[in-house]
Write an enzyme that holds these catalytic residues in place. Structure first.
Site: not given
Length: 262
Positions: A6, A109-110, A107, A184, A9-10
């Site tokens: 698979d 993967d979907r 896609g 913060t 993008n990352t």
């Protein structure tokens, strides 16, 4: 053994199946500049470390959201394993009726996620994939893919925030003790973690309003753990969903492994 790949993008997620049993998974960083030899050597070493003989890999199935790497991993399968991989694309049998306006736009993967979800759970289904993007996939009661929704992923939103707000620093993606941050760091963590948990919760509730309140909700993706503990909408967490879907699609399309021609 079947190699499932698979390409996201990352992260590139790889699974090894012995029959219908997932025996090992690997996660490699996505880098479209890397060559097939580089990925191949890394994968071969990982297989050996897990006690898997690379020569036992006799078939492969790929889904990809990064076209340049589709070619790289196809070449990897051919040169390192001597096999011709099946790449999930238009024309590949999936057994999934797709009601999207343009089915080719869905896609791979979907599609794999939906195929696996139908096999493992009872429709109607909502698959929430938390990765580079946060993707909601919807399967109706008849087992048909309806479509879904796409929003920026948590890490992508965080990167945009840190890049555009010079006084904000990167934080660990964990839930602070309270929604109201007293500093913060906690304020940013609250906005990202609780904010995305609320996004997932709200979207799932709205989708259920359209397809049925009894919809089964499955969480998947590399960042699902960030929000899973902050929402009660998930019935199951299955981070191997895409890999399982690739195995099922492979079985629908090829009965026998095909060796690449020299």
């Amino acid at each position: 053994m079947l190699l499932t790949i698979d390409i996201g993008n990352t992260v590139v997620t790889i699974g090894v199946f012995d029959g219908d049993r997932l025996t090992a998974t690997f996660r490699l960083s996505t880098n479209s500049r890397r060559l097939s030899d580089e990925y191949g050597l890394q994968l071969a070493n990982l297989l050996n470390l897990r006690g898997i003989d690379p020569s036992s890999i006799d078939s492969a199935c790929i889904c990809s959201g990064v076209p340049p790497l589709t070619v790289v991993f196809t070449d990897l399968c051919q040169s390192f394993f001597g096999i011709e991989p099946l790449t999930v694309s238009a024309g590949v049998r999936t057994g999934l009726p797709i009601l999207y306006d343009s089915p080719r736009d869905v896609g791979a993967d979907r599609i794999a996620d939906a195929v696996a979800a139908i096999e493992l759970y009872s429709p109607p289904l909502i698959v929430v994939d938390l990765g580079t993007a946060t993707v909601f996939d919807v399967v109706n009661r008849q087992g048909e893919y309806l479509g879904g929704a796409i929003s920026p992923g948590i890490s992508l939103a965080a990167d945009a925030l840190f890049f555009n707000a010079s006084q904000l620093r990167r934080v660990e993606l964990v839930a602070p003790k309270s929604v109201v941050g007293r500093n913060t760091v906690n304020a940013v963590q609250s906005g990202l973690v609780y904010g995305y948990a609320s996004l997932v919760t709200g979207m799932v509730e709205q989708i259920k309003g359209e397809i049925g309140r009894d919809a089964h909700v499955i969480g998947t993706g590399g960042l699902v753990h960030v929000v899973a503990g902050q929402t009660s909408v998930f019935h199951d967490i299955n981070q191997d969903l895409t890999l399982i879907g690739l195995r099922l699609i492979y079985e629908m399309n090829r009965e026998k492994p095909q060796r690449a021609r020299n």
